[in-house]
Design an enzyme around this catalytic site. Sequence first.
Site, PDB file in Angstrom:
ATOM      1  CE  LYS A 142     -19.785 -29.750   0.217  1.00  0.00           C
ATOM      2  NZ  LYS A 142     -20.205 -30.982  -0.438  1.00  0.00           N
TER       3      LYS A 142
HETATM    4  N1  PPE Z   1     -23.015 -32.481  -5.613  1.00  0.00           N
HETATM    5  C1  PPE Z   1     -22.908 -32.889  -4.347  1.00  0.00           C
HETATM    6  C2  PPE Z   1     -24.086 -33.484  -3.693  1.00  0.00           C
HETATM    7  C3  PPE Z   1     -21.680 -32.750  -3.689  1.00  0.00           C
HETATM    8  O1  PPE Z   1     -21.574 -33.168  -2.427  1.00  0.00           O
HETATM    9  C4  PPE Z   1     -20.572 -32.207  -4.362  1.00  0.00           C
HETATM   10  C5  PPE Z   1     -19.245 -32.073  -3.680  1.00  0.00           C
HETATM   11  C6  PPE Z   1     -20.737 -31.772  -5.691  1.00  0.00           C
HETATM   12  C7  PPE Z   1     -21.988 -31.922  -6.283  1.00  0.00           C
HETATM   13  C8  PPE Z   1     -19.630 -31.115  -6.449  1.00  0.00           C
HETATM   14  O2  PPE Z   1     -19.385 -29.830  -5.927  1.00  0.00           O
HETATM   15  P1  PPE Z   1     -17.956 -29.132  -6.022  1.00  0.00           P
HETATM   16  O3  PPE Z   1     -17.043 -29.871  -5.110  1.00  0.00           O
HETATM   17  O4  PPE Z   1     -18.209 -27.743  -5.619  1.00  0.00           O
HETATM   18  O5  PPE Z   1     -17.526 -29.253  -7.439  1.00  0.00           O
HETATM   19  N2  PPE Z   1     -18.946 -33.070  -2.742  1.00  0.00           N
HETATM   20  C9  PPE Z   1     -17.917 -32.833  -1.750  1.00  0.00           C
HETATM   21  C10 PPE Z   1     -18.024 -33.777  -0.594  1.00  0.00           C
HETATM   22  C11 PPE Z   1     -17.902 -35.217  -0.886  1.00  0.00           C
HETATM   23  C12 PPE Z   1     -17.876 -36.055   0.376  1.00  0.00           C
HETATM   24  O6  PPE Z   1     -18.080 -37.248   0.256  1.00  0.00           O
HETATM   25  O7  PPE Z   1     -17.641 -35.540   1.460  1.00  0.00           O
HETATM   26  C13 PPE Z   1     -16.537 -32.801  -2.376  1.00  0.00           C
HETATM   27  O8  PPE Z   1     -16.340 -33.214  -3.513  1.00  0.00           O
HETATM   28  O9  PPE Z   1     -15.609 -32.327  -1.710  1.00  0.00           O
END
Ligand code: PPE
Length: 307
Positions: A159
């Site tokens: 990330k």
């Molecule tokens: N894919 C991506 C690309 C992603 O950024 C997130 C979280 C997920 C999947 C889901 O991951 P999780 O939160 O561990 O279930 N995206 C974060 C950031 C969004 C933003 O715009 O900033 C979030 O949901 O916090």
Amino acid sequence: MSIKETKYVWMNGKFLRWEDAKIHVLTHTLHYGSGVFEGIRCYKTVKGPAVFRLENHIKRLYHSAKQCLIGIPYSQEELCNAILKLIKLNNLDECYIRPIAFRGYGEMGLNPLKNPVEVAIAVWPWGAYLGEESLRKGVKARISSYRRFPPNVLPSNVKATGMYLNSIFAKVEALKSGYDEAIMLDVRGYVSEGPGENVFIVKDSVLLTPPEHASILVGITRDSIIKIAKNLEYGVREEDITKEMLYDADEVFFTGTATEVVPICEIDGKKIGDGKPGKITLKIQSEYLKAVRGENHEYEDWLTYVT
Ligand code: PPE
């Protein structure tokens, strides 16, 4: 929606006033996307505010940092404690938590290794990511013309800030063409994920979600949903999903920390099922929202209480 400001930000070991948490314009990460971050939520429970799966998020932050050769000068425990203390200091019941480790001011150029590592944490109330009505009414998505980067371009399970330009392109394209959100395919043409969400489909009461090799960020919400669905005795499989399977699904939904669980009712103008939020999606959404608020004791282990 502009950010709801709070009182304090944690930065490099100190609690600073919100307006004093600043950096120089020549900060390395601002130019080259060399930072790593997390998105975490804290929810109101009867036992006070609780952070959802805090240790898992901090562990992933250190994983991302390691991949980017960022040595975070704090232990995971120190960052967890800083988060809990920051929520308390800001007097918040519910909030979004954004820790970031980045390369600061020092040298310019693509080698980041001599720039100092800086770490900051901000917390603020952040409502529904895809709009207030998205959880209840669902959203419309399009297949993006932008592919998710393959592992020989960038590691999707890291990330890092720079990765999000791919997400921004997909998001803006979706919004400009009248949709709420994008769904990206991987370079093979299989479903990958949303710009900030993982994707699930439901077909004949079985849940399918793209596997790690489909260029996804292996979401912590995704993992929670897999566990919740299994406990509800639904079949769950991690396998490649084609565009055809997506259009033909009974239900489709997004998961993510910011998004939570959001039904997708239409993709590329094609109705999913009857075009309304699916029953299984809503059942899983309700179990998830109970779990994060400490209303389901089965998932108590996922909560870290602030007090
Ligand atoms: N894919 C991506 C690309 C992603 O950024 C997130 C979280 C997920 C999947 C889901 O991951 P999780 O939160 O561990 O279930 N995206 C974060 C950031 C969004 C933003 O715009 O900033 C979030 O949901 O916090």
